[in-house]
Design a protein around this motif. Structure first.
Motif, PDB file in Angstrom:
ATOM      1  N   GLN A  72       6.065  -9.613  92.836  1.00 47.85           N
ATOM      2  CA  GLN A  72       6.900  -8.471  92.463  1.00 47.85           C
ATOM      3  C   GLN A  72       7.617  -7.797  93.640  1.00 47.85           C
ATOM      4  O   GLN A  72       8.516  -6.988  93.418  1.00 47.85           O
ATOM      5  N   VAL A  73       7.234  -8.107  94.875  1.00 45.49           N
ATOM      6  CA  VAL A  73       7.782  -7.360  96.009  1.00 45.49           C
ATOM      7  C   VAL A  73       9.067  -8.000  96.544  1.00 45.49           C
ATOM      8  O   VAL A  73       9.445  -9.111  96.169  1.00 45.49           O
ATOM      9  N   ASP A  74       9.718  -7.285  97.463  1.00 45.30           N
ATOM     10  CA  ASP A  74      10.954  -7.749  98.090  1.00 45.30           C
ATOM     11  C   ASP A  74      10.715  -8.364  99.462  1.00 45.30           C
ATOM     12  O   ASP A  74      11.560  -9.111  99.962  1.00 45.30           O
ATOM     13  N   LEU A  75       9.584  -8.050 100.081  1.00 47.03           N
ATOM     14  CA  LEU A  75       9.273  -8.504 101.433  1.00 47.03           C
ATOM     15  C   LEU A  75       7.767  -8.504 101.614  1.00 47.03           C
ATOM     16  O   LEU A  75       7.062  -7.670 101.042  1.00 47.03           O
ATOM     17  N   VAL A  76       7.267  -9.442 102.429  1.00 46.54           N
ATOM     18  CA  VAL A  76       5.838  -9.512 102.742  1.00 46.54           C
ATOM     19  C   VAL A  76       5.661  -9.386 104.251  1.00 46.54           C
ATOM     20  O   VAL A  76       6.290 -10.108 105.018  1.00 46.54           O
ATOM     21  N   ILE A  77       4.810  -8.458 104.660  1.00 46.35           N
ATOM     22  CA  ILE A  77       4.394  -8.356 106.062  1.00 46.35           C
ATOM     23  C   ILE A  77       2.967  -8.878 106.119  1.00 46.35           C
ATOM     24  O   ILE A  77       2.062  -8.308 105.497  1.00 46.35           O
ATOM     25  N   THR A  78       2.754  -9.964 106.823  1.00 45.41           N
ATOM     26  CA  THR A  78       1.498 -10.700 106.749  1.00 45.41           C
ATOM     27  C   THR A  78       1.005 -11.118 108.123  1.00 45.41           C
ATOM     28  O   THR A  78       1.778 -11.215 109.081  1.00 45.41           O
ATOM     29  N   HIS A  79      -0.295 -11.415 108.194  1.00 51.24           N
ATOM     30  CA  HIS A  79      -0.886 -11.969 109.411  1.00 51.24           C
ATOM     31  C   HIS A  79      -0.510 -13.435 109.595  1.00 51.24           C
ATOM     32  O   HIS A  79      -0.693 -13.980 110.685  1.00 51.24           O
ATOM     33  N   GLY A  80      -0.043 -14.081 108.552  1.00 49.71           N
ATOM     34  CA  GLY A  80       0.351 -15.484 108.659  1.00 49.71           C
ATOM     35  C   GLY A  80      -0.763 -16.468 108.400  1.00 49.71           C
ATOM     36  O   GLY A  80      -0.617 -17.665 108.696  1.00 49.71           O
TER      37      GLY A  80
END
Length: 438
Positions: free
Chosen positions: A334-342
């Motif tokens: 549902q989101v527009d962007l993901v900020i992740t640890h990878g």
């Protein structure tokens, strides 16, 4: 095609468990039966996917490996939060402060696992394992064993940058051999089994000074599989280690009995919707989490935050909602962007759902995925050891507004969804079992 019985095993970490259950789902869909053996805590995850569960015995009370890593990060967070080569050097330095003992406790996980396999191996036609390495060689003569690699696959490319270095394929190669040497020495401590387990399993002792983790993990009985989309694979570093095959996608399906509704707190606020998660382990570094939350609070966008096991120590800003553990796949949809640890599971899920990403790597293959995002121009890398407010906020705006970047990710997503590589892999496994039984 006959129905085969598979025993699924995985390393003692959530990412590897989710990976093996994603593969198990595909085997089930192909008409096979799958049993998963692990700690009792993972029973519901398996059974929701129609996978039978075999718990470790009640006498197994050793420390949880994931908890050991959490404790390690809490103790040495300032040392983890460094450039990868320096972090490895630090690991070697503080071995005397408990890292060697932690490694031994981690390897103790194999004791109950080996007991179950030894006692019940005749019930199964094959083993699938998200834990490549020599452990499967112990059963080579009994049934087919198929290892899976659910991390970034640089470990399978001897001519590429060293795994977990975060070096670009285009980087200065003069640093590569030094990193590999330090990496092998640091990891030798973690892979050394306690003597009583080595003896019980017939596991050969190895020389820490001659340990090569890439060779250690790359051994296969017949063939194994790794999880990475074709467009991101490290083919420019070919050849790959023999008998390893890529599967573009084995992302686990969302739980059918759960949904995610955008919290009321965020529904009427302006801005794009962004998911922020550093995974189970990196989120334990509460100092870094607090710093990132403070920066994201200055963004005009809305954030859903997976706070992690120490989430009760975190206070979210007004443009955020979060819990210690959240329904990640439903959120990513549902989101527009993901900020992740990878971490590779989140990495693959983000690609599968076609979302741009910013990767803040903390250790291991997270660095390799972060750099691959940069090299393939599908997102941004922000290092945990050099977080700057202006840079992170700028990366968010660029990732949201760059339509060409979004199109590249959507193309990768579409190829992952249309790929037949998982179907072909299961056919390979079926033929190998048939051949083995003759």
């Amino acid at each position: 095609m006959p129905t085969y019985r598979f025993l699924a095993i995985a390393l003692d970490a959530s990412g590897h468990v989710h990976s093996i259950l994603g593969f198990a789902e595909a085997l089930k869909a192909a008409g096979h039966e799958v049993w998963f053996t692990h700690r009792e805590r993972y029973r519901s995850l398996a059974e929701k996917r129609g996978v039978s569960f075999i718990p470790f015995g009640e006498d197994f009370v050793d420390a949880n490996v994931e908890q050991l890593m959490i404790n390690l990060i809490e103790t040495f967070a300032d040392k983890f939060r460094k450039e990868p080569l320096e972090c490895l050097r630090e690991m070697a330095k503080f071995a005397d402060a408990g890292l060697g003992d932690t490694g031994a406790q981690m390897m103790a996980f194999f004791e109950p696992l080996n007991k179950i396999i030894t006692e019940r191996i005749n019930e199964f036609d094959a083993i699938i394992a998200d834990m490549p390495g020599p452990i499967l060689n112990l059963y080579n003569h009994l049934i087919p064993c198929f290892p899976l690699i659910s991390t970034a696959p640089l470990v399978l490319y001897p001519s590429g940058p060293p795994c977990s270095s975060g070096y670009s394929v285009n980087s200065d190669k003069s640093k590569w051999s030094e990193f590999k040497d330090v990496f092998n020495k640091a990891n030798a401590m973690l892979f050394k089994m306690p003597s009583h387990i080595s003896e019980a399993m017939g596991f050969p002792e190895f020389d820490p000074d001659a340990f090569d983790i890439e060779e250690f993990l790359g051994k296969v009985q017949s063939f194994g599989f790794y999880h990475y989309p074709a467009d991101l694979d490290f083919t420019e570093c070919a050849p790959i280690r023999p008998n390893w095959h890529r599967i573009d996608c084995w992302v686990r399906k969302p739980d059918v009995d759960t949904e995610f509704v955008i919290p009321e707190k965020l529904q009427d606020k302006p801005g794009k919707l962004i998911y922020f998660s550093l995974g189970t382990l990196a989120s334990v570094d509460t100092s870094m989490m607090k710093k990132l939350i403070a920066i994201l609070a200055k963004s005009p966008h809305r954030f859903i935050v997976s706070k992690g096991p120490r989430g009760d120590a975190l206070e979210l800003a007004d443009n955020m909602w979060g819990e210690n553990y959240v329904n990640q796949i439903k959120i990513i949809e549902q989101v527009d962007l993901v900020i992740t640890h990878g971490g590779n599971n989140t990495f693959m899920e983000t690609l599968y759902y076609g979302k741009p990403m910013i990767v803040i790597p903390y250790f291991g293959d997270q660095y390799d995925n972060a750099q691959r995002v940069v090299d393939k121009n599908i997102g941004f890398r922000v290092n945990s050891y050099e977080i700057e407010e202006e840079h992170l906020l700028d990366c968010i705006e660029k990732a949201i507004k760059d339509q060409d970047l979004k199109n590249r990710i959507k193309a990768i997503s579409q190829k992952m969804r249309n790929s037949k590589s998982l179907t072909e892999a299961i056919k390979m496994i079926e033929k190998q079992i048939e051949k083995f039984e003759k």
